[in-house]
Design an enzyme around this catalytic site. Sequence first.
Site, PDB file in Angstrom:
ATOM      1  N   LYS A 135       2.021   3.696   7.415  1.00  0.00           N
ATOM      2  CA  LYS A 135       1.195   4.541   6.537  1.00  0.00           C
ATOM      3  C   LYS A 135       1.691   5.968   6.619  1.00  0.00           C
ATOM      4  CE  LYS A 135      -1.783   1.211   5.759  1.00  0.00           C
ATOM      5  NZ  LYS A 135      -2.003   0.592   4.494  1.00  0.00           N
ATOM      6  N   SER A 156       0.811  -1.218   0.000  1.00  0.00           N
ATOM      7  CA  SER A 156       0.000   0.000   0.000  1.00  0.00           C
ATOM      8  C   SER A 156       0.845   1.269   0.000  1.00  0.00           C
ATOM      9  CB  SER A 156      -0.992   0.012   1.168  1.00  0.00           C
ATOM     10  OG  SER A 156      -0.352   0.442   2.346  1.00  0.00           O
TER      11      SER A 156
END
Lengths: 107, 196
Positions: free
Chosen positions: A56, A13
Amino acid sequence: MFPLARFRVEQRSMSPVLEPGDYVLVNTWAYKFHPPQVGDLVVFTDPERPGRFLCKRIADVRGDGSYTVRGDNEAISRDSRIFGPVPRGRIVGKVWRAARGKRRRGT
Amino acid sequence: MPLKATAGSPRHTFKYSAGFAATMALLHSLLKMLDRVSPAEVAYAHCDIPCGIYDPHYAQMAAHTVIRMVDLIGQLEKPGPNATGEQRQEFMNKLARYTATKEQHAEIYKNELRVLWGDYFKPEHVQQFPQLHDLVWKSMKAGSKGRQEINLLAAEEMLKDANEIATIFWKTKGVATYSAKAPYPTGRETVYPKIA
């Protein structure tokens, strides 16, 4: 305690900034004196799966002391859109360095 | 491969020149060696498609269907020695249809529970409900037996196992459950979520 933690990155991601197999060195003291900022790459504990860590990017700073996190690849990322904002206490630290091997993995 | 970030974005960038990339590779080898001595934690840049749509109801319904088929097969009037060809044919037709439906739904039952077990339930759920693995295993055996035989007890066992798994499933979701007689011809006790 030495303020560096090692993590190995899995999954995609955060591609292309971080790819599976990369190592990241995380500064666990980064937020001792100033708060996380939008754009910081952070490692934090997974709100949905205890004992796991996620990596993230901070997308938004909320008034209540928590942070919205997003994967760079939004289409395939499980992030604050799923599990909501991440409280500061869950953030392990800020990614200080990333290291990638010569052979690129996971293309 | 140099890392890049979108220009003009507020993103944190790692500035990698060619020389720096070599240093990074060295650091990578070093960390990899260190990893053998003491493995690094994994930080997931997680990319599951977060579908998150699971429900044990399909398995419970499939168990009801198997019970119903066993009932219907039991009620089926068997052709006597003087039955006509048409009567025999009709019996065979109905028996084949009930049996085929029983086969299909026993398989649906097993598949639905396998998906819950393999995809929905997480290690921490098993810690919380240590009986889960055994229970799913038992349900597979009951499903096979219900499929192979005309066996009401096995079919009822299927529903019982599915109800127990449903109870655990809804507990992991923080949803309370209640047990009530299902509004089907089978009328067996079934676990439902209390969703307001």
